[in-house]
Design an enzyme around this catalytic site. Structure first.
Site, PDB file in Angstrom:
ATOM      1  N   GLU A  49      69.399  29.934  -3.431  1.00 56.75           N
ATOM      2  CA  GLU A  49      69.105  30.577  -1.968  1.00 56.75           C
ATOM      3  C   GLU A  49      67.513  30.880  -2.136  1.00 56.75           C
ATOM      4  O   GLU A  49      66.647  30.281  -1.536  1.00 56.75           O
ATOM      5  CB  GLU A  49      69.656  31.815  -1.856  1.00 56.75           C
ATOM      6  CG  GLU A  49      69.405  32.470  -0.468  1.00 56.75           C
ATOM      7  CD  GLU A  49      69.933  33.541   0.013  1.00 56.75           C
ATOM      8  OE1 GLU A  49      69.866  34.176   0.857  1.00 56.75           O
ATOM      9  OE2 GLU A  49      70.543  34.385  -1.098  1.00 56.75           O
ATOM     10  N   HIS A  50      67.228  31.753  -3.268  1.00 59.27           N
ATOM     11  CA  HIS A  50      65.845  32.208  -3.397  1.00 59.27           C
ATOM     12  C   HIS A  50      65.438  31.759  -4.840  1.00 59.27           C
ATOM     13  O   HIS A  50      66.167  31.893  -5.880  1.00 59.27           O
ATOM     14  CB  HIS A  50      65.718  33.802  -3.443  1.00 59.27           C
ATOM     15  CG  HIS A  50      66.055  34.391  -2.182  1.00 59.27           C
ATOM     16  ND1 HIS A  50      67.257  35.101  -2.140  1.00 59.27           N
ATOM     17  CD2 HIS A  50      65.677  34.644  -0.906  1.00 59.27           C
ATOM     18  CE1 HIS A  50      67.588  35.732  -1.013  1.00 59.27           C
ATOM     19  NE2 HIS A  50      66.343  35.237  -0.180  1.00 59.27           N
TER      20      HIS A  50
END
Length: 415
Positions: free
Chosen positions: A301-302
């Protein structure tokens, strides 16, 4: 004439409708007050928000809005002449309604209010309904309510969980059903969105938040530990990954991460400790190419990169929700204030989708038109292809035009 099925505009009578939603709000949220927040309540809440917080909301909103506007403007409508007499084009049309869910729970998700509502309004959505659970008798947290209103929410509902998601989808309390549901939430919210997908669009199926950090021996282990712990505090099931080209750095980061977790207040400390214990991983790779390939398999996601040659990483990394290049930026900035959206794909979904953007609220619709002369070529090819496929009625649509526009002219129609 048979009318096509339409979503009910006021489905309050279906399976209990608003009464059932109110019952769940009472049982699960402990909320007895009005569901739709009045302008009076919004104004009163704004009075309780310190000016410094309002200024911070304005600061973050401005960056989210500006980035969303750039996204919207990057997607253009056009028309081209594909061949003589054949014109085709596309239009980007905003959805009529959007439902934005803003979690409550243990944290005040102020930034999520900005990320979802502001982005929808920039895209041109006509009616944005926002839902957020109450925090005790005061209802929605005053700062969240202020942010929702400032971002342009047309209707705000004091409601959380599955009942909130259903209310937005069916237009309960608003008579404005959502065409798309967006925003983060717990596993119950995610499952409700999954169940409704198809009747409405959704942004993505969100799981626990994730961070992956790539670092070489130029990285600061204390900064790395701070960023890993920053995501670990979300919850015990949040994956925390480090890929490094240096074993010494890996050991230093592991030590500092434990120290930073121990210094947190509760319940953040327990959340971060369990996340690091159960979901933390460190991998040591032999080259940047190996590190990039491993990161792409995780599709986090990040994704933060603390390494030399940042342009190389930007060019070679392909699977991530949002990328943070260099020590000077961090996931925390992206989560709160820097501009790009923080509603992002998890569980490997970054292999096939990006996060929430202005484009999620726009439908790219195509159209075409053509001259009669263009039918001479397109009509005969269409007739032959249709007959080859066994679709005789399709072929006859072309036949009819050729017979009308070019009376008596012979064509190879695939008989």
């Amino acid at each position: 004439m048979v009318q096509p099925p339409q979503p009910p505009r006021n489905p309050g009578h279906l399976s209990g409708g608003e009464a059932t939603a109110r019952g769940y709000a009472r049982e699960l949220d402990g909320w007895e007050g009005e569901i739709a927040v009045s302008r009076t309540c919004i104004a009163e809440a704004a009075e309780r928000v310190p000016q410094a917080i309002k200024d911070d909301v304005h600061f973050a909103y401005d960056r989210v809005r500006r980035f969303s506007e750039a996204q919207r403007d990057s997607l253009s409508s056009f028309e081209i002449e594909i061949s003589p007499g054949v014109w085709a084009g596309q239009r980007n049309i905003p959805m009529a309604g959007a439902g934005c869910y803003v979690p409550g729970g243990r944290y005040c998700h102020l930034a999520s209010a900005l990320m979802s509502v502001a982005t929808a309004k920039v895209a041109g959505v006509q009616h944005v309904t926002a839902c957020s659970p109450p925090r005790g008798e005061q209802g929605i947290h005053p700062a969240v309510l202020y942010a929702l209103d400032y971002s342009g929410a047309d209707t705000i509902l004091t409601m959380g969980g599955v009942q909130a998601v259903a209310s937005m989808a069916f237009g309960l309390f608003t008579e404005q059903p959502a065409d798309i549901l967006v925003g983060p939430g717990n596993q119950f919210v995610a499952e409700a969105k999954r169940a409704l997908f198809g009747r409405v669009g959704i942004d993505l199926f969100a799981g626990p938040t994730e961070i992956l950090v790539i670092a070489d021996d130029t990285a600061d282990p204390d900064i790395l530990a701070a960023d890993l712990v920053g995501q670990a505090e979300h919850g015990s099931n949040s994956p925390i990954w480090l890929i490094t080209l240096s074993r010494g750095l890996a050991e230093a980061v592991a030590d500092r991460t434990r120290t930073r977790i121990d210094s947190l207040p509760e319940p953040n400390r327990t959340n971060a400790h369990e996340a690091w214990r159960d979901c933390g991983e460190i991998a040591v790779t032999g080259s940047p190419a190996e590190a990039a390939a491993l990161s792409d398999r995780y599709a986090p996601e990040h994704l933060e990169v603390h390494a030399a040659e940042l342009d190389w990483w930007l060019a070679n990394l392909t699977n991530y929700g949002s990328l943070f290049l260099g020590e000077e930026t961090t996931v925390a900035y992206g989560d709160k204030t820097s501009g790009p959206n923080h509603i992002l794909p998890t569980k490997g979904a970054a292999r096939y989708t990006g996060g929430l953007s202005a484009m999620k609220f726009l439908k790219t619709l195509t159209y075409q038109r053509m001259s009669r002369e263009a039918n001479r070529e397109i009509g005969s090819v269409t007739a032959r292809m249709s007959r080859l496929e066994g679709m005789e009625a399709h072929a006859r649509s072309a036949d009819a035009r050729l017979a009308k526009y070019f009376q008596g002219e012979p064509f190879d129609l695939g008989y």
